[in-house]
Design a protein around this motif. Sequence first.
Motif, PDB file in Angstrom:
ATOM      1  N   ASP A 135       0.811  -1.209   0.000  1.00 28.79           N
ATOM      2  CA  ASP A 135       0.000   0.000   0.000  1.00 28.79           C
ATOM      3  C   ASP A 135       0.851   1.269   0.000  1.00 28.79           C
ATOM      4  OD1 ASP A 135      -2.347  -1.425  -0.070  1.00 28.79           O
ATOM      5  OD2 ASP A 135      -2.595  -1.437   2.106  1.00 28.79           O
ATOM      6  N   LEU A 136       2.080   1.179   0.461  1.00 32.43           N
ATOM      7  CA  LEU A 136       2.975   2.337   0.433  1.00 32.43           C
ATOM      8  C   LEU A 136       3.614   2.496  -0.936  1.00 32.43           C
ATOM      9  CD1 LEU A 136       4.523   4.654   1.819  1.00 32.43           C
ATOM     10  CD2 LEU A 136       6.239   2.956   2.502  1.00 32.43           C
ATOM     11  N   LEU A 137       4.065   1.407  -1.528  1.00 30.98           N
ATOM     12  CA  LEU A 137       4.856   1.481  -2.756  1.00 30.98           C
ATOM     13  C   LEU A 137       4.029   1.396  -4.021  1.00 30.98           C
ATOM     14  CD1 LEU A 137       7.912  -0.771  -1.750  1.00 30.98           C
ATOM     15  CD2 LEU A 137       7.649   1.700  -1.530  1.00 30.98           C
ATOM     16  N   THR A 138       2.754   1.045  -3.910  1.00 27.54           N
ATOM     17  CA  THR A 138       1.902   0.925  -5.102  1.00 27.54           C
ATOM     18  C   THR A 138       0.547   1.571  -4.830  1.00 27.54           C
ATOM     19  OG1 THR A 138       0.855  -1.207  -4.564  1.00 27.54           O
ATOM     20  CG2 THR A 138       3.029  -1.279  -5.596  1.00 27.54           C
ATOM     21  N   TYR A 139      -0.212   1.745  -5.911  1.00 31.41           N
ATOM     22  CA  TYR A 139      -1.580   2.256  -5.778  1.00 31.41           C
ATOM     23  C   TYR A 139      -2.452   1.607  -6.841  1.00 31.41           C
ATOM     24  CZ  TYR A 139      -1.218   5.244  -9.952  1.00 31.41           C
ATOM     25  OH  TYR A 139      -1.098   5.710 -11.245  1.00 31.41           O
ATOM     26  N   ALA A 140      -3.743   1.669  -6.637  1.00 29.63           N
ATOM     27  CA  ALA A 140      -4.692   1.110  -7.605  1.00 29.63           C
ATOM     28  C   ALA A 140      -5.023   2.180  -8.634  1.00 29.63           C
ATOM     29  CB  ALA A 140      -5.950   0.628  -6.901  1.00 29.63           C
ATOM     30  N   LEU A 187       2.170  10.786   0.132  1.00 30.28           N
ATOM     31  CA  LEU A 187       2.411   9.360  -0.075  1.00 30.28           C
ATOM     32  C   LEU A 187       3.572   9.138  -1.029  1.00 30.28           C
ATOM     33  CD1 LEU A 187      -1.195   7.881  -0.242  1.00 30.28           C
ATOM     34  CD2 LEU A 187       0.631   7.188   1.329  1.00 30.28           C
ATOM     35  N   GLN A 188       3.692   9.993  -2.044  1.00 30.52           N
ATOM     36  CA  GLN A 188       4.865   9.911  -2.918  1.00 30.52           C
ATOM     37  C   GLN A 188       6.142  10.106  -2.118  1.00 30.52           C
ATOM     38  OE1 GLN A 188       5.079  12.390  -6.367  1.00 30.52           O
ATOM     39  NE2 GLN A 188       3.929  10.958  -7.628  1.00 30.52           N
ATOM     40  N   ARG A 189       6.118  11.074  -1.224  1.00 32.95           N
ATOM     41  CA  ARG A 189       7.304  11.341  -0.391  1.00 32.95           C
ATOM     42  C   ARG A 189       7.624  10.149   0.495  1.00 32.95           C
ATOM     43  NH1 ARG A 189       7.722  16.299   4.028  1.00 32.95           N
ATOM     44  NH2 ARG A 189       9.396  15.419   5.312  1.00 32.95           N
ATOM     45  N   ARG A 190       6.618   9.605   1.180  1.00 32.89           N
ATOM     46  CA  ARG A 190       6.879   8.483   2.079  1.00 32.89           C
ATOM     47  C   ARG A 190       7.356   7.254   1.315  1.00 32.89           C
ATOM     48  NH1 ARG A 190       2.238  10.562   4.821  1.00 32.89           N
ATOM     49  NH2 ARG A 190       0.841   8.935   4.027  1.00 32.89           N
ATOM     50  N   SER A 191       6.808   7.036   0.133  1.00 35.49           N
ATOM     51  CA  SER A 191       7.257   5.924  -0.698  1.00 35.49           C
ATOM     52  C   SER A 191       8.719   6.109  -1.099  1.00 35.49           C
ATOM     53  CB  SER A 191       6.374   5.818  -1.946  1.00 35.49           C
ATOM     54  OG  SER A 191       6.868   4.859  -2.844  1.00 35.49           O
ATOM     55  N   ALA A 192       9.064   7.329  -1.529  1.00 39.91           N
ATOM     56  CA  ALA A 192      10.454   7.604  -1.909  1.00 39.91           C
ATOM     57  C   ALA A 192      11.382   7.494  -0.702  1.00 39.91           C
ATOM     58  CB  ALA A 192      10.554   8.986  -2.537  1.00 39.91           C
ATOM     59  N   GLU A 193      10.921   7.924   0.466  1.00 39.00           N
ATOM     60  CA  GLU A 193      11.737   7.791   1.681  1.00 39.00           C
ATOM     61  C   GLU A 193      12.071   6.330   1.957  1.00 39.00           C
ATOM     62  OE1 GLU A 193      10.284  11.709   4.268  1.00 39.00           O
ATOM     63  OE2 GLU A 193       9.279   9.778   4.526  1.00 39.00           O
ATOM     64  N   ILE A 249      11.352  14.958  -4.975  1.00 39.96           N
ATOM     65  CA  ILE A 249      11.848  13.612  -4.677  1.00 39.96           C
ATOM     66  C   ILE A 249      13.371  13.635  -4.494  1.00 39.96           C
ATOM     67  CG2 ILE A 249      12.072  11.264  -5.575  1.00 39.96           C
ATOM     68  CD1 ILE A 249       9.255  12.038  -4.606  1.00 39.96           C
ATOM     69  N   GLY A 250      14.062  14.514  -5.251  1.00 37.86           N
ATOM     70  CA  GLY A 250      15.507  14.644  -5.083  1.00 37.86           C
ATOM     71  C   GLY A 250      15.890  15.082  -3.690  1.00 37.86           C
ATOM     72  N   HIS A 251      15.062  15.922  -3.068  1.00 35.95           N
ATOM     73  CA  HIS A 251      15.325  16.329  -1.685  1.00 35.95           C
ATOM     74  C   HIS A 251      15.148  15.156  -0.723  1.00 35.95           C
ATOM     75  CE1 HIS A 251      16.350  20.468  -1.798  1.00 35.95           C
ATOM     76  NE2 HIS A 251      15.229  20.864  -2.352  1.00 35.95           N
ATOM     77  N   VAL A 252      14.206  14.273  -1.013  1.00 38.10           N
ATOM     78  CA  VAL A 252      14.038  13.078  -0.192  1.00 38.10           C
ATOM     79  C   VAL A 252      15.327  12.255  -0.221  1.00 38.10           C
ATOM     80  CG1 VAL A 252      12.768  10.912   0.056  1.00 38.10           C
ATOM     81  CG2 VAL A 252      11.543  13.015  -0.540  1.00 38.10           C
ATOM     82  N   PHE A 262      12.653  21.744   4.309  1.00 36.71           N
ATOM     83  CA  PHE A 262      12.429  22.136   2.919  1.00 36.71           C
ATOM     84  C   PHE A 262      11.314  21.301   2.290  1.00 36.71           C
ATOM     85  CE2 PHE A 262      17.107  23.540   2.716  1.00 36.71           C
ATOM     86  CZ  PHE A 262      16.773  24.842   3.049  1.00 36.71           C
ATOM     87  N   LEU A 263      11.299  20.013   2.609  1.00 38.17           N
ATOM     88  CA  LEU A 263      10.243  19.151   2.088  1.00 38.17           C
ATOM     89  C   LEU A 263       8.885  19.566   2.646  1.00 38.17           C
ATOM     90  CD1 LEU A 263      12.158  15.769   2.338  1.00 38.17           C
ATOM     91  CD2 LEU A 263      11.232  16.723   0.230  1.00 38.17           C
TER      92      LEU A 263
END
Length: 502
Positions: free
Chosen positions: A67-72, A95-101, A302-305, A350-351
């Motif tokens: 559920d973190l790395l994918t979506y429907a 969610l994009q940020r948490r997935s990238a983290e 995402i680069g900042h992540v 910054f994020l």
Amino acid sequence: MTLLTTSADTARGLLTGDRYRAELDDGRELYLNGERVADPARHPAFRPAVDALADLLDLQHDPAHRDLLTYADPGSGRRLARAYQPPRTLEELRLQRRSAEFWHANALGQHGRSPAFMASIAVGVYDFRHRLEASRPGFGAHAEAWYRYCAGNDLVLSHALGDPQIDRSADPVDDPDLALRVLEENDRGIVVRGAKQLTTLAPLAHEVLVYLSASFTQRRGEQFVVWFALPLNTPGLVTLCREPLGAEPWGHAHPLGARYDEQDAMLFFDDVLVPWDRVFLLRDADLARTGLARINAWSAYIGHVRYRERLRTLLATATLVAESIGVDGFRNVQEDLGRLASYAELTELFLDAAEARAAVTDGGLLAPGDTAASRVWSAEVADSAVDVLRRIGASGLLMQPTENDLAHPRLRPLLDRYMRGRGIGAERKSRLLRLAWELTGDGFGQRQHLYELVHRGDLARNRINLFKRYDQSDVRRRLEEFVAAPPPSRIAVPSVPREEHP
């Protein structure tokens, strides 16, 4: 495997590690050290890095992370990579940020061109589709079809922006080989000739998105203005790799370099045909200039992540090294560690600020707020961040035994006696100090550091652009009013007679 079509019917869904390895064996023209590489997934120079990416891709299929790395996907109902999700709400952006983290924590912040980074640029191209369509009918539809194809197949992407370093003082109009250019348009598409550097991850990617860096100017002829995407096995597209940075000469292990060397490559376009459905922008310099920031809005975020995780890795390594040699209580060392901790904390802020300033684009997506100033700051502190670890480790970074040294019966007693640390044995300490060396001093460490200095673009130009668009109007108005009138008259202070002493 040839991936020229963008038909939705070909969608295969989320990548697995095994499928990723198999799809790299696609007949691409890839060269390393004067030899053609048939299959990068099996070549010893690339296999560890391919395996590291494959391991990350497999995590998408783990129920614990699904559920973190994918979506429907609401259109198809399929599970797609979270990085390809076009964010329309603040929660989707976070969610994009948490997935990238999650991804970057698993790679210790060393994957600058992770699949999550490039997927966010594909999202940017999708968001910009209406502007592309207005420039030339059909181009917006091409961009949308390409995005859906990449997302539907979970492709690993690279991008190519920079021109070759031949003569930066010259104009490509006078010497066309200085920049990639369009030779002709025909019924099938456009034919391009030239080169692009520095194309990070190209040897390990499915496709490359080609567009223009911020350094291109109005002086260029329209034949140099083009955006398109191609599979890396396209006929006439030649990929030349630099020296790998994960080799193990003389028994020294380089686990970071082996697993996270993304490879940087030159791409040569030897009269390559780009089909029309892969062309997104052509001969429109103003739109290319506007579009550069737009399509990279999410990738900068995402680069900042990723940079936050790199700073956290440097800080934790520096702390462990300081503890291992008994300097963690020294005031100057604690100050250095505090400086590095402040960098990591500021990147987090910054994020948060980018999310707080998020706004809906004219393409309908929620884009993070402008990160220009924080990108300038990140490049400015890159030297200082690495130098903290370098100063703490000092000469210990230069001389550490190999695993074979540690296994040698004559050497081991000497190593245990003279190369141990405070509360840490010689074996563990040597691995820790070698990790610090790999982060700061060897080929991989130097490449990673140079990447921090250059991948956000020319620092001087970025500062100048930031200055030019920073709104000073309110403060300037108040200051101009302040200096327009003479200052108030000086208030006379009565003199006090000096006391006379006998």
